[in-house]
Write a protein that holds these residues in place. Structure first.
Motif, PDB file in Angstrom:
ATOM      1  N   LEU A 141       2.734  81.019 -48.093  1.00  0.00           N
ATOM      2  CA  LEU A 141       2.502  80.260 -46.860  1.00  0.00           C
ATOM      3  C   LEU A 141       1.906  81.128 -45.750  1.00  0.00           C
ATOM      4  N   LYS A 142       2.344  82.409 -45.690  1.00  0.00           N
ATOM      5  CA  LYS A 142       1.833  83.260 -44.602  1.00  0.00           C
ATOM      6  C   LYS A 142       0.371  83.634 -44.831  1.00  0.00           C
ATOM      7  N   MET A 162      -1.564  80.689 -43.709  1.00  0.00           N
ATOM      8  CA  MET A 162      -1.675  80.526 -42.254  1.00  0.00           C
ATOM      9  C   MET A 162      -2.652  81.515 -41.631  1.00  0.00           C
ATOM     10  N   VAL A 163      -2.678  82.732 -42.182  1.00  0.00           N
ATOM     11  CA  VAL A 163      -3.625  83.734 -41.660  1.00  0.00           C
ATOM     12  C   VAL A 163      -5.060  83.304 -41.978  1.00  0.00           C
ATOM     13  N   GLU A 212      -6.209  80.381 -42.766  1.00  0.00           N
ATOM     14  CA  GLU A 212      -6.621  79.080 -42.209  1.00  0.00           C
ATOM     15  C   GLU A 212      -7.363  79.256 -40.879  1.00  0.00           C
ATOM     16  N   CYS A 213      -7.056  80.345 -40.153  1.00  0.00           N
ATOM     17  CA  CYS A 213      -7.792  80.603 -38.904  1.00  0.00           C
ATOM     18  C   CYS A 213      -9.285  80.710 -39.217  1.00  0.00           C
ATOM     19  N   VAL A 257     -10.673  77.111 -40.750  1.00  0.00           N
ATOM     20  CA  VAL A 257     -10.811  76.057 -39.720  1.00  0.00           C
ATOM     21  C   VAL A 257     -12.049  76.325 -38.860  1.00  0.00           C
ATOM     22  N   THR A 258     -12.249  77.589 -38.505  1.00  0.00           N
ATOM     23  CA  THR A 258     -13.426  77.942 -37.705  1.00  0.00           C
ATOM     24  C   THR A 258     -14.697  77.518 -38.438  1.00  0.00           C
ATOM     25  N   VAL A 307     -15.021  73.485 -38.820  1.00  0.00           N
ATOM     26  CA  VAL A 307     -15.423  72.736 -37.616  1.00  0.00           C
ATOM     27  C   VAL A 307     -16.922  72.932 -37.364  1.00  0.00           C
ATOM     28  N   MET A 325      -4.287  75.336 -48.521  1.00  0.00           N
ATOM     29  CA  MET A 325      -5.194  75.540 -47.380  1.00  0.00           C
ATOM     30  C   MET A 325      -6.283  74.480 -47.297  1.00  0.00           C
ATOM     31  N   GLY A 377      -6.190  71.396 -47.487  1.00  0.00           N
ATOM     32  CA  GLY A 377      -5.818  70.264 -46.632  1.00  0.00           C
ATOM     33  C   GLY A 377      -6.233  70.492 -45.189  1.00  0.00           C
ATOM     34  N   VAL A 378      -5.955  71.711 -44.685  1.00  0.00           N
ATOM     35  CA  VAL A 378      -6.303  72.009 -43.292  1.00  0.00           C
ATOM     36  C   VAL A 378      -7.818  72.146 -43.135  1.00  0.00           C
ATOM     37  N   ALA A 438      -9.874  69.561 -40.885  1.00  0.00           N
ATOM     38  CA  ALA A 438     -10.665  69.935 -39.701  1.00  0.00           C
ATOM     39  C   ALA A 438     -12.022  69.233 -39.749  1.00  0.00           C
TER      40      ALA A 438
END
Lengths: 275, 129
Positions: free
Chosen positions: A72-73, A76-77, A79-80, A83-84, A87, A203, A205-206, A210
């Motif tokens: 999970l960690k 999360m790292v 995904e930054c 996501v960038t 988008v 990941m 999914g995110v 986005a």
């Protein structure tokens, strides 16, 4: 209406099923299916696919997260970065000419085929690099006998850079870019392959979310297409994940590669013949 | 909070969040398709053919969308279902963000805040663009 609905559901169930058993995700197959068989423009197919990818990621992630496969960690790292990219990609998808999207899609299919052929075994490290240690990315994963196997993580910035590209492709092309994500985590960051696959799935999914939010907010999603596609791909992916443990996926690998190469050829041909 | 406890909470609650929203979205989408088939099949075919030519409805104000849902408009129900589906990643990241705030793990507070902001900015950029 019923005929159209059945056709769309059949395409979506098929794409979700093949996406699940190949490990490449439904988006890779639903976009060309909508373009080639349902005669949808690329942008319409991308919008519908992004939404369905959110659904399949959520469905497939549940068991992986619960059973401890997903890091999970690390997700999360990274995904930054995704996501960038996503988008920016989704924003650009509204202005990039279709011919470019089709060529990029063909290129991504070739990358997925290459990844399917060269997928390698685990190369587990016992010492992580300082950034990975500071972010506490090392974790444990159950092996075949149920014992916990400790693994470390390295090369976070390099993995993150490739994740920006994965996000960009996802937003532009409506795919989860799972093959690119797994490559980044497996080859560059040295996560075990199953952890890379589970984390990539999570990941996606995110990343797709986005892109999907940009498309939805812009009004660029054909609701009548996206709704049955989301339901069909999710059902197909669930069926695929049920069948997967009983299949000899290794022997199907060549079939997946042939399908990917055919899609690449068709999308490439469409792009070049449209110039 | 110890790291193992934080991991346990994430592994226990994340699947619940993912599955719950996914089920709600699928039910709304399924209901929307049944409503469309029952009350507006011609409209569906019309929109399908328009999509084949790249003609989409475009942006719809959220307030208007909810008004149409109250009137039982099948197309609005489908649109709401798609919006609910996109809540899956938002809700999951928001949950992680709140957990890290509670734990005062500021590195991960910043990382999840960035992802959350990215998702929201994407939606705002889409509606503005």
């Amino acid at each position: 209406m019923l005929e159209i609905l059945i056709d769309l559901l059949a395409l979506a169930v098929g794409a979700g099923f093949i996406g699940a058993i190949s490990g490449l995700g439904g988006g890779v197959f639903i976009v060309p299916a909508l373009v080639i068989f349902a005669h949808m423009p690329m942008q319409v197919a991308v919008g519908a696919s992004l939404i369905s990818v959110v659904a399949t990621s959520a469905g497939a992630s549940v068991a992986f997260v619960r059973d401890g496969w997903t890091n999970l960690k690390v997700a999360m790292v990274l995904e930054c970065a995704t996501v960038t990219g996503a988008v920016i990609g989704a924003y650009l998808a509204g202005v990039v000419p279709t011919v470019v999207l089709e060529l990029l899609f063909a290129a991504m299919m070739l990358q997925s085929a290459y990844f399917t052929v060269t997928k390698r075994g685990d190369d587990i490290l016992t010492k992580g690099d300082p950034l990975a240690e500071r972010l506490e990315l090392a974790s444990e994963v159950p092996d075949l006998s149920g014992n916990l196997l400790h693994y470390e993580v390295v090369n976070v910035p390099q993995g993150g850079a490739l994740m920006v590209v994965a996000g960009l492709m996802s937003g532009l092309l409506g795919i989860g870019s799972g093959a690119l994500k797994v490559m980044a985590m497996d080859y560059i960051m040295h996560l075990p392959l199953k952890v890379s696959s589970a984390t990539s799935n999570f990941m996606i999914g995110v990343t797709a979310g986005a892109g999907a939010l940009v498309f939805l907010a812009r009004g660029d999603v054909a609701t009548t297409i996206a709704a049955p596609v989301a339901i069909g791909v999710t059902a197909g992916a669930l069926a695929g994940s049920r069948v997967l443990p009983h299949l000899k996926v290794e022997s199907l690998r060549i079939v997946f590669v042939i399908i990917l190469l055919l899609i690449a050829a068709e999308m490439g041909w469409r792009a070049l013949s449209g110039i | 909070m110890p790291k193992r406890e934080e991991d346990r909470i994430l592994r226990e609650w994340t699947p619940i969040i993912l599955r719950s929203i996914l089920i709600v979205a699928m039910v709304v989408l399924g209901a929307g398709l049944v409503l469309t088939y029952t009350f507006a099949p011609d409209y569906y075919v019309e929109r399908y053919q328009a999509a084949q030519h790249g003609h989409l409805i475009g942006k719809e104000p959220v307030g208007l969308l909810f008004d149409r849902v109250r009137q039982g408009n099948p197309h609005a129900v489908l649109t709401i279902g798609l919006f609910v589906l996109t809540l899956v990643p938002l809700a999951r990241v928001a949950f992680c963000f709140m957990l890290f705030v509670r734990e005062r793990d500021y590195t991960y507070v910043a990382l999840t805040a960035y992802v959350l902001a990215g998702l929201i900015v994407g939606a705002l950029a889409g509606s503005a663009g």
